[in-house]
Design a protein around this motif. Structure first.
Motif, PDB file in Angstrom:
ATOM      1  N   PHE A 108     -68.275  -0.233 -61.656  1.00 47.63           N
ATOM      2  CA  PHE A 108     -68.709   1.147 -61.799  1.00 47.63           C
ATOM      3  C   PHE A 108     -68.968   1.476 -63.261  1.00 47.63           C
ATOM      4  O   PHE A 108     -68.408   0.846 -64.169  1.00 47.63           O
ATOM      5  CB  PHE A 108     -67.653   2.112 -61.238  1.00 47.63           C
ATOM      6  N   ALA A 109     -69.788   2.487 -63.460  1.00 45.05           N
ATOM      7  CA  ALA A 109     -70.074   2.963 -64.804  1.00 45.05           C
ATOM      8  C   ALA A 109     -68.863   3.668 -65.399  1.00 45.05           C
ATOM      9  O   ALA A 109     -67.974   4.139 -64.674  1.00 45.05           O
ATOM     10  CB  ALA A 109     -71.268   3.922 -64.774  1.00 45.05           C
ATOM     11  N   ASP A 110     -68.830   3.769 -66.708  1.00 42.71           N
ATOM     12  CA  ASP A 110     -67.750   4.476 -67.387  1.00 42.71           C
ATOM     13  C   ASP A 110     -67.730   5.939 -66.952  1.00 42.71           C
ATOM     14  O   ASP A 110     -68.784   6.576 -66.800  1.00 42.71           O
ATOM     15  CB  ASP A 110     -67.951   4.424 -68.903  1.00 42.71           C
ATOM     16  N   GLY A 111     -66.524   6.469 -66.745  1.00 39.44           N
ATOM     17  CA  GLY A 111     -66.354   7.896 -66.491  1.00 39.44           C
ATOM     18  C   GLY A 111     -66.938   8.397 -65.191  1.00 39.44           C
ATOM     19  O   GLY A 111     -67.233   9.591 -65.057  1.00 39.44           O
ATOM     20  N   GLN A 112     -67.058   7.537 -64.196  1.00 40.98           N
ATOM     21  CA  GLN A 112     -67.743   7.905 -62.959  1.00 40.98           C
ATOM     22  C   GLN A 112     -66.885   8.758 -62.022  1.00 40.98           C
ATOM     23  O   GLN A 112     -67.415   9.456 -61.156  1.00 40.98           O
ATOM     24  CB  GLN A 112     -68.206   6.644 -62.232  1.00 40.98           C
ATOM     25  N   PHE A 113     -65.554   8.725 -62.181  1.00 39.44           N
ATOM     26  CA  PHE A 113     -64.678   9.363 -61.202  1.00 39.44           C
ATOM     27  C   PHE A 113     -63.754  10.396 -61.849  1.00 39.44           C
ATOM     28  O   PHE A 113     -63.405  10.282 -63.020  1.00 39.44           O
ATOM     29  CB  PHE A 113     -63.846   8.304 -60.477  1.00 39.44           C
ATOM     30  N   ASP A 114     -63.357  11.373 -61.034  1.00 38.06           N
ATOM     31  CA  ASP A 114     -62.362  12.365 -61.444  1.00 38.06           C
ATOM     32  C   ASP A 114     -60.947  11.838 -61.233  1.00 38.06           C
ATOM     33  O   ASP A 114     -60.018  12.219 -61.951  1.00 38.06           O
ATOM     34  CB  ASP A 114     -62.519  13.655 -60.625  1.00 38.06           C
ATOM     35  N   VAL A 115     -60.792  10.986 -60.225  1.00 33.82           N
ATOM     36  CA  VAL A 115     -59.475  10.481 -59.824  1.00 33.82           C
ATOM     37  C   VAL A 115     -59.599   8.999 -59.489  1.00 33.82           C
ATOM     38  O   VAL A 115     -60.576   8.587 -58.851  1.00 33.82           O
ATOM     39  CB  VAL A 115     -58.943  11.222 -58.571  1.00 33.82           C
ATOM     40  N   VAL A 116     -58.630   8.214 -59.925  1.00 41.74           N
ATOM     41  CA  VAL A 116     -58.491   6.831 -59.450  1.00 41.74           C
ATOM     42  C   VAL A 116     -57.132   6.704 -58.787  1.00 41.74           C
ATOM     43  O   VAL A 116     -56.102   7.089 -59.364  1.00 41.74           O
ATOM     44  CB  VAL A 116     -58.625   5.800 -60.582  1.00 41.74           C
ATOM     45  N   VAL A 117     -57.132   6.178 -57.566  1.00 42.99           N
ATOM     46  CA  VAL A 117     -55.920   5.984 -56.774  1.00 42.99           C
ATOM     47  C   VAL A 117     -55.711   4.496 -56.536  1.00 42.99           C
ATOM     48  O   VAL A 117     -56.665   3.772 -56.220  1.00 42.99           O
ATOM     49  CB  VAL A 117     -56.034   6.703 -55.409  1.00 42.99           C
ATOM     50  N   SER A 118     -54.471   4.040 -56.680  1.00 46.02           N
ATOM     51  CA  SER A 118     -54.070   2.714 -56.217  1.00 46.02           C
ATOM     52  C   SER A 118     -52.680   2.865 -55.617  1.00 46.02           C
ATOM     53  O   SER A 118     -51.686   2.954 -56.348  1.00 46.02           O
ATOM     54  CB  SER A 118     -54.058   1.688 -57.349  1.00 46.02           C
ATOM     55  N   ALA A 119     -52.624   2.923 -54.307  1.00 46.04           N
ATOM     56  CA  ALA A 119     -51.370   3.276 -53.625  1.00 46.04           C
ATOM     57  C   ALA A 119     -50.801   2.082 -52.860  1.00 46.04           C
ATOM     58  O   ALA A 119     -51.385   0.996 -52.810  1.00 46.04           O
ATOM     59  CB  ALA A 119     -51.617   4.446 -52.675  1.00 46.04           C
TER      60      ALA A 119
END
Length: 259
Positions: A108-119
């Motif tokens: 993915f491109a830099d800064g593409q998401f508001d939230v990153v989840v790894s649960a």
């Protein structure tokens, strides 16, 4: 990366049966989605965030968040799990763009998401400091400035006091699973890493039980150690939350992407 292929193989083999871990998988999706949604709303004030679930598995958290209005993208190292996640999301009316990817190399491109989840204890599949930092650095890169990181792992601070050799059996009655699941843990000499054998006993439809066994390895990361890696990887304000305070089934670490 031999360890990556081993983790992918573990989840490829588990993908068709993963829902059997839950007494009611849809209820588990709803419960976890509700808890994660509350963290996103409290942390960012958004009711429709751009979310990357970078260890989406068969979609438990990704679908749960999608059902609550978030725009979720999923990745996982297991192609089998990703395929099932997309199919299960579609069955529930959730759009889930997804791809097979290692969290240490996110596409993915830099800064593409508001939230990153790894649960659900995904980060502890990474067995070295270098690999954990690589994954966290990629998560930071994919987040916008001041974006929200959400990680959950087993309560290893408590687990390391006893180093158990097994977990209690979990029974899922039909129609939601019809199985018995338990784990055997074999601790390494370093006292931190352990080999896991994941057993499922599944009715074969003819009055007998089929035994399915998958194997993988974890690193029992303490909260303090993981917090330090998070800070070193470009995050600020790490905060641990208990299941009692969040309604999520594991301890959760949240942090913000530094400016």
């Amino acid at each position: 990366m031999p360890e990556a292929s081993g983790v992918a193989r573990f989840y490829d083999r588990l993908a068709a049966d993963y829902h059997r871990i839950y007494a009611d998988w849809d209820a588990g999706m709803a419960r976890q989605g509700r808890a994660l949604d509350a963290m996103i709303r409290a942390g960012l004030g958004l009711d429709s965030a751009r979310v990357l679930d970078c260890s989406c598995g068969i979609g438990t958290q990704a679908i749960g968040l999608g059902l609550r209005g978030h725009r979720v993208t999923g990745t996982d190292i297991s192609a089998g799990a990703v395929t099932r996640a997309v199919d299960e999301a579609a069955l529930r009316g959730v759009a889930l763009p997804a791809a097979t990817a290692d969290m240490r190399q996110l596409p993915f491109a830099d800064g593409q998401f508001d939230v990153v989840v790894s649960a659900d204890n995904s980060v502890p599949h990474l067995l070295t400091e270098q690999d954990v930092r690589a994954a966290l650095t990629e998560m930071r890169r994919a987040l916008r400035t001041d974006g929200l990181l959400i990680l959950s792992i087993r309560p290893y601070d408590e687990i390391l006091k006893a180093r158990p050799s097994s977990t209690p059996p979990q029974v899922a009655a039909p129609p939601h699973g019809g199985s018995i699941t338990f784990q055997l843990w074999d601790w390494h000499e370093d006292g931190e890493r352990y080999d896991l054998e994941h057993f499922q006993l599944v009715p074969d439809g003819a009055g007998e039980w089929e035994v399915r066994v998958r194997r993988t390895t974890y690193w029992a990361l303490t909260q303090g150690r993981l917090s330090s890696y998070v800070i070193e990887s470009g995050f600020v304000e790490p905060r641990w939350r208990t299941p009692e305070s969040t309604g999520f089934f594991q301890p959760v670490l949240t942090a913000r992407a530094a400016t």
